[in-house]
Design a protein around this motif. Structure first.
Motif, PDB file in Angstrom:
ATOM      1  N   ASN A 210     -10.227   4.097 -13.776  1.00  0.00           N
ATOM      2  CA  ASN A 210      -9.479   4.712 -14.876  1.00  0.00           C
ATOM      3  C   ASN A 210      -9.971   4.269 -16.261  1.00  0.00           C
ATOM      4  O   ASN A 210      -9.227   4.334 -17.236  1.00  0.00           O
ATOM      5  CB  ASN A 210      -7.982   4.395 -14.729  1.00  0.00           C
ATOM      6  N   THR A 211     -11.217   3.878 -16.332  1.00  0.00           N
ATOM      7  CA  THR A 211     -11.759   3.294 -17.568  1.00  0.00           C
ATOM      8  C   THR A 211     -11.530   4.183 -18.783  1.00  0.00           C
ATOM      9  O   THR A 211     -11.276   3.698 -19.882  1.00  0.00           O
ATOM     10  CB  THR A 211     -13.269   3.020 -17.371  1.00  0.00           C
ATOM     11  N   ARG A 212     -11.647   5.471 -18.615  1.00  0.00           N
ATOM     12  CA  ARG A 212     -11.444   6.402 -19.731  1.00  0.00           C
ATOM     13  C   ARG A 212     -10.175   7.259 -19.565  1.00  0.00           C
ATOM     14  O   ARG A 212     -10.027   8.290 -20.208  1.00  0.00           O
ATOM     15  CB  ARG A 212     -12.692   7.280 -19.903  1.00  0.00           C
ATOM     16  N   GLY A 213      -9.312   6.828 -18.676  1.00  0.00           N
ATOM     17  CA  GLY A 213      -8.000   7.467 -18.548  1.00  0.00           C
ATOM     18  C   GLY A 213      -7.976   8.719 -17.690  1.00  0.00           C
ATOM     19  O   GLY A 213      -6.941   9.378 -17.579  1.00  0.00           O
ATOM     20  N   ALA A 243     -16.960  -3.115 -19.102  1.00  0.00           N
ATOM     21  CA  ALA A 243     -16.241  -3.071 -20.385  1.00  0.00           C
ATOM     22  C   ALA A 243     -15.012  -3.962 -20.263  1.00  0.00           C
ATOM     23  O   ALA A 243     -13.956  -3.529 -19.814  1.00  0.00           O
ATOM     24  CB  ALA A 243     -15.850  -1.633 -20.743  1.00  0.00           C
ATOM     25  N   ALA A 246     -11.092  -3.213 -20.598  1.00  0.00           N
ATOM     26  CA  ALA A 246     -10.795  -1.816 -20.249  1.00  0.00           C
ATOM     27  C   ALA A 246     -10.242  -1.769 -18.821  1.00  0.00           C
ATOM     28  O   ALA A 246     -10.342  -2.731 -18.072  1.00  0.00           O
ATOM     29  CB  ALA A 246     -12.046  -0.961 -20.365  1.00  0.00           C
ATOM     30  N   SER A 247      -9.652  -0.638 -18.459  1.00  0.00           N
ATOM     31  CA  SER A 247      -9.139  -0.464 -17.112  1.00  0.00           C
ATOM     32  C   SER A 247     -10.289  -0.253 -16.139  1.00  0.00           C
ATOM     33  O   SER A 247     -11.307   0.319 -16.492  1.00  0.00           O
ATOM     34  CB  SER A 247      -8.215   0.759 -17.048  1.00  0.00           C
TER      35      SER A 247
END
Lengths: 299, 299
Positions: A210-213, A243, A246-247
């Protein structure tokens, strides 16, 4: 939108989550935590990794964990196995499912496994064959399917060729990883459209980050393509190795929230998963799920 | 999946974002920030609220902000207006679009506006009529469409009845709010299925919150239903008023990431939005977008 009303979630927190934590969680805590997960109604837990401890010291207690957890007969206990030495250790403790891994990106595979893809495949084939002889099921993780931190976009033909080789060597299920969390729903649709020309949907699982949602949006598209196997980690454990802050892994609790509210049955009790997240939270840094953020706000 | 290749994003950060911040951002910073947003290619910015300053002191400088920003002729500058006093102030500074608001939940409306829905509607009708006389377009926010913090589920018939009344009084566009971020994709599909029986899709915008991580999945479903107007806030500004520390407004940067990667045109430059997020970050607490987390990891 057309989706199955039943989905299997494969809990990867104890392996994929904990291997990204800087500190090792005490063995006894891992065992208690996995026992909590075993009681949550989940059908699958990847409990550890039998890679050499020098590569992932956080999981050096794989044997002890596997020996001491209470086995629930309704749960498949899986572990990552890189080679025949790892398989020997995994079989000694009677792991139910053996998980192989390689990358769809040549550069990522080299950085991760220290071998080219061509040199990795025979190792995996031998582990797969030996696993089958020992009556174990085999899962194959293919990482960087939707993008690579070094090479960028990955040609789907390359993914298809690797999937084909893994299935040919007897792998039972492929887990397609968005390792750096770049995938968007249109890309997931495009990749699945191509893959499902060659492989039955029952053979495919999705492993979204889910790094960028976008993880839940990507799950939604995969559901629409008939995929019913999804990987996730309790509490969004582990973060993103590329990252910091980040998630990373899609959180099991976030996935359950969406699926259950959509009327999809998973067999997993959300409360138990939240309790498991609260338990492991004492030992780790990177819980990033939305459900945990809401819980913290209520304390 | 079938979706339009062009989407309008309505930037609500300066109003819906900043009104949830505990500290007031200095007026000059707001002005510079809105000017940055005006240059991003966006076609719409909700710049402030003309409610009485005692209710939202963070936005008490609405008049000064509206007067001093540099107006880009390609941008519609909107503001929230609760009543005729607010409208007078908004018209004095020549706001392009007047935004009305009420809740689909009786209890939420009472807590938020201090009036029943029945008593709110005539006030909105008068503001709408006066706005039209002044040649302004009018937008209507309907909040708690997908769930209320006090009443739980909201009957879609109630939403339809309110939407109908707003459109009848001349409102040009309705923004359907998932105020507490509970919506799931199946619910969005169900609600839109019903609403689109009565209202043309061009009249509807979606205002999703990402409190439980489902906002982008919900956008995807709305896209599939032909909706092309979405609200969002730079950097995920503002948080959730009902769960401190949780995500609130869907972040413009996260929405742009997904849409642009899907090949959807928004006209907005992602870099400008990130710069605007970095600018406002100095003054606020609650930036929660995934893109900002990744950026922070790279510093």
């Amino acid at each position: 939108m057309d989706f199955s009303n039943k989905v299997s979630i494969k809990e990867v927190g104890p392996r994929d989550g904990l291997q990204n934590e800087s500190e090792m969680v005490p063995t006894d805590a891992k065992i208690e935590w996995i026992n909590m997960l075993s009681d949550s109604g989940t059908s699958y837990i990847e409990i550890s990794s039998f890679v050499h401890p020098k590569w992932i010291p956080q999981l050096k207690d794989a044997t002890e964990v596997a020996k001491k957890i209470k086995r629930n007969p309704n749960v498949t206990y899986a572990a990552l196995v890189p080679n025949s030495t790892g398989l020997e250790r995994a079989l000694e403790v009677n792991i139910d499912e053996v998980c192989l891994f390689l990358s769809a990106s040549e550069t990522h595979n080299k950085k991760n496994i220290n071998k080219s893809i061509a040199d990795t495949l025979p190792v995996l084939e031998s582990v797969s064959t030996e696993s089958k002889k020992a009556n174990k099921t085999v899962r194959g993780y293919v990482s960087t399917v939707f993008g690579c931190p070094y090479e960028g976009d990955i040609d789907t033909d390359k993914v298809i060729s690797i999937c084909d080789k893994l299935l040919t060597m007897g792998v039972d299920e492929l887990s397609l990883g968005d390792t750096i969390g770049v995938a968007d729903p249109a890309q997931v649709a495009k990749v699945l459209e191509e893959l499902l020309r060659y492989f039955p949907k029952e053979k495919l699982a999705m492993h979204f980050h889910n790094t960028r949602g976008t993880a839940l949006a990507n799950v939604l598209v995969a559901l629409d393509y008939g995929i019913t196997n999804f990987d996730s980690a309790v509490g969004g454990l582990g973060g993103c190795p590329y990252a910091k802050g980040a998630s990373g892994n899609l959180a099991t609790d976030d996935l359950l929230y969406m699926l259950h509210r959509m009327g999809v049955v998973t067999g997993i009790n959300e409360k138990n998963i939240i309790e498991a997240a609260l338990y492991i939270e004492k030992y780790v840094k990177n819980l990033s799920s939305n459900q945990m953020k809401i819980l913290k706000s209520e304390r």
